[in-house]
Design a protein around this motif. Structure first.
Motif, PDB file in Angstrom:
ATOM      1  N   ALA B 188      42.844  49.283  37.033  1.00 27.08           N
ATOM      2  CA  ALA B 188      42.832  48.895  35.735  1.00 27.08           C
ATOM      3  C   ALA B 188      41.296  50.140  35.153  1.00 27.08           C
ATOM      4  CB  ALA B 188      42.843  46.960  35.451  1.00 27.08           C
ATOM      5  N   ARG B 189      40.403  49.665  35.928  1.00 23.63           N
ATOM      6  CA  ARG B 189      39.073  50.215  35.623  1.00 23.63           C
ATOM      7  C   ARG B 189      39.255  51.864  35.660  1.00 23.63           C
ATOM      8  NH1 ARG B 189      35.037  50.427  32.039  1.00 23.63           N
ATOM      9  NH2 ARG B 189      34.779  48.187  32.252  1.00 23.63           N
ATOM     10  N   THR B 190      39.691  52.282  37.392  1.00 24.67           N
ATOM     11  CA  THR B 190      40.347  53.819  37.948  1.00 24.67           C
ATOM     12  C   THR B 190      40.432  54.264  36.596  1.00 24.67           C
ATOM     13  OG1 THR B 190      40.111  51.969  40.007  1.00 24.67           O
ATOM     14  CG2 THR B 190      40.756  54.778  39.347  1.00 24.67           C
ATOM     15  N   VAL B 191      41.872  53.758  36.054  1.00 21.51           N
ATOM     16  CA  VAL B 191      42.972  53.907  35.417  1.00 21.51           C
ATOM     17  C   VAL B 191      41.825  54.452  33.546  1.00 21.51           C
ATOM     18  CG1 VAL B 191      44.985  54.112  34.063  1.00 21.51           C
ATOM     19  CG2 VAL B 191      44.629  53.880  36.060  1.00 21.51           C
ATOM     20  N   GLN B 192      41.030  53.569  33.188  1.00 24.42           N
ATOM     21  CA  GLN B 192      40.612  53.144  32.193  1.00 24.42           C
ATOM     22  C   GLN B 192      39.315  54.115  31.713  1.00 24.42           C
ATOM     23  OE1 GLN B 192      38.122  49.766  31.715  1.00 24.42           O
ATOM     24  NE2 GLN B 192      37.456  49.967  29.894  1.00 24.42           N
ATOM     25  N   MET B 193      38.670  54.515  33.124  1.00 28.58           N
ATOM     26  CA  MET B 193      37.644  55.565  32.565  1.00 28.58           C
ATOM     27  C   MET B 193      39.042  56.881  32.906  1.00 28.58           C
ATOM     28  SD  MET B 193      35.818  53.670  32.504  1.00 28.58           S
ATOM     29  CE  MET B 193      34.042  54.963  31.808  1.00 28.58           C
ATOM     30  N   ILE B 194      39.464  57.171  33.660  1.00 25.50           N
ATOM     31  CA  ILE B 194      40.478  59.278  33.789  1.00 25.50           C
ATOM     32  C   ILE B 194      40.707  59.077  31.974  1.00 25.50           C
ATOM     33  CG2 ILE B 194      42.352  58.698  34.129  1.00 25.50           C
ATOM     34  CD1 ILE B 194      39.779  60.837  35.623  1.00 25.50           C
ATOM     35  N   ASN B 195      41.031  57.596  31.458  1.00 23.69           N
ATOM     36  CA  ASN B 195      40.804  58.013  29.987  1.00 23.69           C
ATOM     37  C   ASN B 195      40.486  58.074  29.296  1.00 23.69           C
ATOM     38  OD1 ASN B 195      44.269  57.497  30.572  1.00 23.69           O
ATOM     39  ND2 ASN B 195      44.172  55.050  30.787  1.00 23.69           N
ATOM     40  N   LEU B 196      39.087  57.837  29.265  1.00 24.84           N
ATOM     41  CA  LEU B 196      37.748  58.387  28.380  1.00 24.84           C
ATOM     42  C   LEU B 196      38.072  58.912  28.838  1.00 24.84           C
ATOM     43  CD1 LEU B 196      35.055  55.580  28.785  1.00 24.84           C
ATOM     44  CD2 LEU B 196      34.821  58.422  29.081  1.00 24.84           C
ATOM     45  N   TYR B 197      37.330  59.854  29.947  1.00 25.51           N
ATOM     46  CA  TYR B 197      36.644  61.538  30.296  1.00 25.51           C
ATOM     47  C   TYR B 197      38.365  61.933  29.829  1.00 25.51           C
ATOM     48  CZ  TYR B 197      34.179  59.837  34.283  1.00 25.51           C
ATOM     49  OH  TYR B 197      32.918  59.361  34.635  1.00 25.51           O
ATOM     50  N   ALA B 198      39.174  62.072  30.000  1.00 13.68           N
ATOM     51  CA  ALA B 198      40.413  62.951  28.960  1.00 13.68           C
ATOM     52  C   ALA B 198      39.915  62.736  27.653  1.00 13.68           C
ATOM     53  CB  ALA B 198      42.255  62.084  29.169  1.00 13.68           C
ATOM     54  N   ASP B 199      39.714  61.625  27.266  1.00 13.88           N
ATOM     55  CA  ASP B 199      39.728  61.407  25.196  1.00 13.88           C
ATOM     56  C   ASP B 199      38.008  62.631  25.426  1.00 13.88           C
ATOM     57  OD1 ASP B 199      41.769  59.586  25.287  1.00 13.88           O
ATOM     58  OD2 ASP B 199      40.552  58.148  24.706  1.00 13.88           O
ATOM     59  N   PHE B 200      37.691  62.236  26.194  1.00 12.01           N
ATOM     60  CA  PHE B 200      36.319  63.239  25.864  1.00 12.01           C
ATOM     61  C   PHE B 200      36.482  64.382  26.141  1.00 12.01           C
ATOM     62  CE2 PHE B 200      32.474  65.733  27.920  1.00 12.01           C
ATOM     63  CZ  PHE B 200      32.140  65.656  26.538  1.00 12.01           C
ATOM     64  N   ALA B 201      37.083  64.648  26.934  1.00 12.13           N
ATOM     65  CA  ALA B 201      37.157  66.172  26.899  1.00 12.13           C
ATOM     66  C   ALA B 201      38.105  66.477  25.680  1.00 12.13           C
ATOM     67  CB  ALA B 201      38.277  66.502  28.684  1.00 12.13           C
ATOM     68  N   GLU B 202      39.167  66.073  25.615  1.00 10.35           N
ATOM     69  CA  GLU B 202      39.992  66.265  24.664  1.00 10.35           C
ATOM     70  C   GLU B 202      38.861  66.492  22.736  1.00 10.35           C
ATOM     71  OE1 GLU B 202      44.075  65.356  24.811  1.00 10.35           O
ATOM     72  OE2 GLU B 202      43.976  66.354  26.331  1.00 10.35           O
ATOM     73  N   PRO B 208      42.139  70.572  26.042  1.00  9.64           N
ATOM     74  CA  PRO B 208      43.316  69.800  26.663  1.00  9.64           C
ATOM     75  C   PRO B 208      43.633  69.761  28.180  1.00  9.64           C
ATOM     76  CG  PRO B 208      43.538  71.708  26.157  1.00  9.64           C
ATOM     77  CD  PRO B 208      42.344  71.691  25.659  1.00  9.64           C
ATOM     78  N   VAL B 209      43.295  68.401  28.493  1.00  8.74           N
ATOM     79  CA  VAL B 209      43.414  68.387  30.279  1.00  8.74           C
ATOM     80  C   VAL B 209      45.193  67.379  30.861  1.00  8.74           C
ATOM     81  CG1 VAL B 209      41.115  68.415  30.070  1.00  8.74           C
ATOM     82  CG2 VAL B 209      42.094  66.262  30.135  1.00  8.74           C
ATOM     83  N   ILE B 210      45.131  67.537  31.598  1.00  9.64           N
ATOM     84  CA  ILE B 210      46.098  67.326  32.258  1.00  9.64           C
ATOM     85  C   ILE B 210      45.538  65.939  33.311  1.00  9.64           C
ATOM     86  CG2 ILE B 210      48.228  66.687  33.638  1.00  9.64           C
ATOM     87  CD1 ILE B 210      48.833  69.988  32.451  1.00  9.64           C
ATOM     88  N   LYS B 211      46.250  63.717  33.074  1.00 11.89           N
ATOM     89  CA  LYS B 211      45.957  63.296  33.677  1.00 11.89           C
ATOM     90  C   LYS B 211      46.799  63.306  34.626  1.00 11.89           C
ATOM     91  CE  LYS B 211      45.893  60.687  29.869  1.00 11.89           C
ATOM     92  NZ  LYS B 211      45.607  59.747  29.052  1.00 11.89           N
ATOM     93  N   GLY B 212      46.607  62.988  36.472  1.00 12.77           N
ATOM     94  CA  GLY B 212      47.204  62.767  37.029  1.00 12.77           C
ATOM     95  C   GLY B 212      46.653  62.594  38.649  1.00 12.77           C
ATOM     96  N   THR B 228      42.690  62.106  38.314  1.00  8.39           N
ATOM     97  CA  THR B 228      41.283  63.333  38.050  1.00  8.39           C
ATOM     98  C   THR B 228      42.281  64.055  36.599  1.00  8.39           C
ATOM     99  OG1 THR B 228      41.043  66.221  38.597  1.00  8.39           O
ATOM    100  CG2 THR B 228      43.449  65.243  39.160  1.00  8.39           C
ATOM    101  N   ILE B 229      41.823  64.549  35.702  1.00 10.51           N
ATOM    102  CA  ILE B 229      41.716  65.412  34.621  1.00 10.51           C
ATOM    103  C   ILE B 229      41.360  66.782  35.070  1.00 10.51           C
ATOM    104  CG2 ILE B 229      41.457  63.862  32.825  1.00 10.51           C
ATOM    105  CD1 ILE B 229      38.594  65.098  32.464  1.00 10.51           C
ATOM    106  N   GLU B 230      43.013  67.472  34.994  1.00  7.16           N
ATOM    107  CA  GLU B 230      42.463  69.187  35.172  1.00  7.16           C
ATOM    108  C   GLU B 230      42.772  69.987  33.314  1.00  7.16           C
ATOM    109  OE1 GLU B 230      42.369  70.655  38.335  1.00  7.16           O
ATOM    110  OE2 GLU B 230      42.617  69.106  39.281  1.00  7.16           O
ATOM    111  N   ALA B 231      41.838  71.055  33.765  1.00  9.40           N
ATOM    112  CA  ALA B 231      41.706  71.713  32.370  1.00  9.40           C
ATOM    113  C   ALA B 231      42.317  72.906  33.078  1.00  9.40           C
ATOM    114  CB  ALA B 231      40.167  71.983  31.824  1.00  9.40           C
ATOM    115  N   MET B 232      43.148  74.141  32.113  1.00 13.33           N
ATOM    116  CA  MET B 232      43.054  75.454  32.466  1.00 13.33           C
ATOM    117  C   MET B 232      42.232  76.201  31.564  1.00 13.33           C
ATOM    118  SD  MET B 232      46.812  78.006  31.857  1.00 13.33           S
ATOM    119  CE  MET B 232      47.785  77.109  32.584  1.00 13.33           C
ATOM    120  N   MET B 233      41.677  77.160  32.391  1.00 12.24           N
ATOM    121  CA  MET B 233      40.375  78.262  32.095  1.00 12.24           C
ATOM    122  C   MET B 233      41.041  79.590  31.321  1.00 12.24           C
ATOM    123  SD  MET B 233      37.877  76.395  32.511  1.00 12.24           S
ATOM    124  CE  MET B 233      38.463  75.150  32.048  1.00 12.24           C
TER     125      MET B 233
END
Ligand SMILES: [Zn+2]
Ligand SMILES: [Zn+2]
Lengths: 493, 493
Positions: B188-202, B208-212, B228-233
């Protein structure tokens, strides 16, 4: 988990042992698996963060900007400034290779001998060299000046005898590196920063300091002049708490950093550098703490107020919590950090001792009786005094109390320093007095020879030539030669 | 000094060159004298500081505390977790000695051969090993869990090909290391943190990022699962922008970290780690910037609004400054950072170009005519549109405009990503499409063999198995074997 309070050695028994134990028991830091390197634990780091944030804001208000320079320094850079390498470069971590490989014998990994660096790299013991190597690209004209940079960084000095916070192989610090067009401007910045450090020490750490100049012998390697703030610990030893160095044109010459001045003539740039480190954590601990544990100044305490409910059952707890909630909100609205510890797996007595050990400035305890009476028990950590106060208006009361504690521990430390500062006229008296600890104001002829003799014979060093105070000339207590003014001697950390 | 704008290479000419030049011209960073290590200049560092402060606050709101662990890791620690050493320990800076000495031949300093370390120390490439070696002392009972620590630190990986911010030998990052009592809590913490990173990025980076989830092949060394969160340049390449690893009990087993659970039985602790680095600076630059320079999202811009007076003489300047002062105060009261650039040694046109290059979101220009008319010229950096607005109410107008810009650049990046994301069914088509860049959604049989084949033949990697979106099963475009769902392929930084 909190350690047992009863195990803390008393200061009067063994001050040094008391310090080492307290650092661990209060969850500030611990030794790591790497010789001389410590782990800064969350509670210790939270205090350091408050120091950092405060200093960072103070720096920025004077126009300083943060930047970041490389961790590793080419060996040849260290040799460019002759005095600097003499004083600095010797005890340091040296990177010689850039790759590991699987052990052909199957025992984990080994250093790959094919991956030897052409030039060894040094883990920065301080960054003057790499920074002045960089400033060469930044500075061309007087219009590029001043450059006012600071970095928050880790540095390494391979110390043989280490003590947590006071002297560790790796430590955290900030190092400011300014470049100026004139000698006057650089000197003014050097003094401005030592004044800033003194303000920080006194207003936030509640630690009185003496501002002064280092003797030639104790100067930073490569500096024309080193300013210092010196604090006195409870055992009477001095602790150098921050330094600011006027580097003249030494580093500009070593790295060939020139600028075209307003008269269109090339000139070497004027430099200064200044820093404080996690050593301040050691100073903070040793200035205020007592046999019950840490005593933290409210201005730097991560938790300023802890509230502990005293209850027999969950109904009582609910009642207390309901009463406490608006108080917490009021305290937070006043900018006060509060912890409400209603954890059920620890008894109140344990909690009391634990927060005392951790130095939380104010403790509020509320039981069922208090709710009936509209009261709360207030304990202040500095004096350990308890009294009952009305719940009504408690937030403002606590806010005032925190300021009172901040002031009280400063005054206490100041009185201690004053009581342990003496004026001495003969070397005989000096040798007797230095055994009692504290600062000794004595006349000295200004030579390194005499300074070294005193150090060899008494283990006392010149802490500084104070900027303020008595400036009457006299004669050196050792040689009888003329002395411009009294200087401060002490044994030191 | 600001560089000449006209020298910036166009993205369409050479995207890679454009990036490298922009980093230097916008005063973000530069190469240092140490191979692969950069200097982060004050303007670049100010952006990184805003990222840091924002993330730090977000972490703390989830209960995370900061701490600090040693820079150097004993070589033997790296070997404890078998997969970890396989994936990590090879290309790194190795400290073998702890002292220099004067060269007997008089050529500066040399490494003292007598000061060889018994065991080599590695400059941390990541800190799982030293931290789990420490957690062994901290964790005994379920009551000690969870441990939620983060550190802001420098790390080193001896990369052969480096690019500023994107891939440097030394970089700055944060690494969170959590310890939990159960697998569920750790996941749950692992997922919580990738969600946090996605929020920060966006929300802050407007990216915009894709979580996966990473494929087994791209997983962190020693992890059960990497999010991971993946962004497109802008050039259609993917940039991995943050990762969160579920480490299972691997590190607890390697360092023998057990706890007594509620049933009084010993159990290995469950771990996760998560991090983002100064690489985010590269992502930020490449997501929004244009041929005129940086485009910064208002939420991370060190200067959000620059005000430039247009004047012919000091009388006009005084008049404009008097009019501008209350506007500056109003803007600051709204929490907006403003710079008033009335410097006399640069012409307005130069200032305009310089702040465009530096990506300041809003520029206000005020001349004598504007004062008469009660107007101001407003330029928004994202669209480069200029228009005239009434001075009256300008602060609130700018506040709204900043939010509009924040939203606009996010939408623009999102549209770009959508326009460059395609669904492909055959490998032939894939090979054609991948040449055009962008994200390709395709079916894959889930094996490392197929993944490697695709990578060898097309230089495309699986960026992630998305957490959201189309979950229809199908058949692998290469082998025709069953595929659980489409995954994202792209070439990447
Ligand atoms: Zn105060
Ligand atoms: Zn906003």
């Amino acid at each position: 988990m909190a350690k047992e309070l009863k195990d803390l050695t008393k200061r009067s028994e063994d001050y040094s042992k008391w310090y080492n134990e307290l650092v661990v028991k209060a969850d500030l830091a611990e030794q790591s698996a790497v010789r001389g390197c410590m782990v800064i634990k969350p509670y210790g780091y939270a205090i350091w963060e408050k120091m950092q944030q405060t200093l960072d804001k103070m720096f920025k208000e004077t126009g300083v900007q943060n930047a970041y320079f490389p961790l590793l320094i080419p060996k040849s850079f260290l040799c460019r400034e002759a005095e600097h390498v003499e004083g600095f470069a010797k005890e340091c971590a040296v990177v010689t290779h850039y790759r590991l490989k699987n052990d052909p014998n199957g025992n984990g990994v080994v250093v790959d001998p094919d991956a030897r660096l052409e030039e060894e790299l040094i883990v920065r013991p301080t960054s003057e060299t790499i920074i002045w190597g960089t400033y060469k690209n930044w500075i061309h004209s007087y219009r590029d000046l001043p450059v006012l940079c600071n970095q928050w960084a880790n540095v390494m000095r391979w110390e043989m005898r280490t003590r947590m916070f006071l002297r560790t192989a790796e430590f955290l610090w900030q190092e400011g590196h300014c470049a100026h067009a004139t000698a006057e401007e650089s000197e003014a910045r050097t003094v401005q920063m030592i004044n800033l450090y003194a303000d920080f020490a006194e207003k936030y750490m509640a630690m009185p300091v003496i501002k002064g100049v280092k003797s030639a012998n104790e100067r930073f390697a490569g500096a024309l002049n080193t300013y210092t703030i010196e604090a006195m610990m409870q055992d009477g030893k001095a602790l150098q708490s921050g330094t600011s160095h006027n580097l003249g044109q030494n580093f500009a010459k070593a790295f060939d950093v020139t600028f075209v001045n307003k008269d269109n003539k090339p000139e070497y740039v004027w430099a200064n550098s200044w820093g404080v480190s996690t050593r301040l954590m050691g100073a903070l601990i040793m200035t205020h703490s007592d046999d019950n544990g840490l005593v933290l100044p409210p201005h730097l305490a991560p938790i300023q107020v802890v509230i502990i409910p005293i209850y027999k059952n969950s109904e009582q707890l609910a009642e207390i919590s309901a009463k406490v909630e608006p108080i917490i909100n009021e305290l937070r609205a006043l900018g006060i950090s509060v912890k409400y510890d209603d954890s059920e797996n620890k008894r109140p007595g344990f909690k009391f001792a634990d927060y005392e050990l951790k130095g939380v400035p104010v403790r509020l305890a509320i039981g069922a009786r208090d709710i009936e009476n509209g009261t709360v028990e207030v304990m202040r950590r500095d004096t350990l005094e308890k009294h009952v106060a009305p719940l009504d208006g408690i937030a403002n009361y606590v806010a005032k109390l925190l300021e009172e504690i901040q002031d009280n521990i400063f005054q206490k430390a100041l009185k201690h320093r004053e009581s342990m500062t003496r004026t001495v006229d003969t070397y005989e008296e000096f040798k007797k007095e230095i055994e009692k600890g504290g600062f000794i104001l004595a006349h000295w002829d200004g030579t390194t020879e005499t300074e070294e003799k005193i150090k060899d014979e008494t283990k006392a060093t010149i802490r500084c030539i104070p900027l303020d105070g008595d400036e009457t000339p006299g004669v050196c207590m050792v040689t009888g030669k003329p002395s411009a003014r009294r200087v401060i001697f002490a044994r030191n950390y």
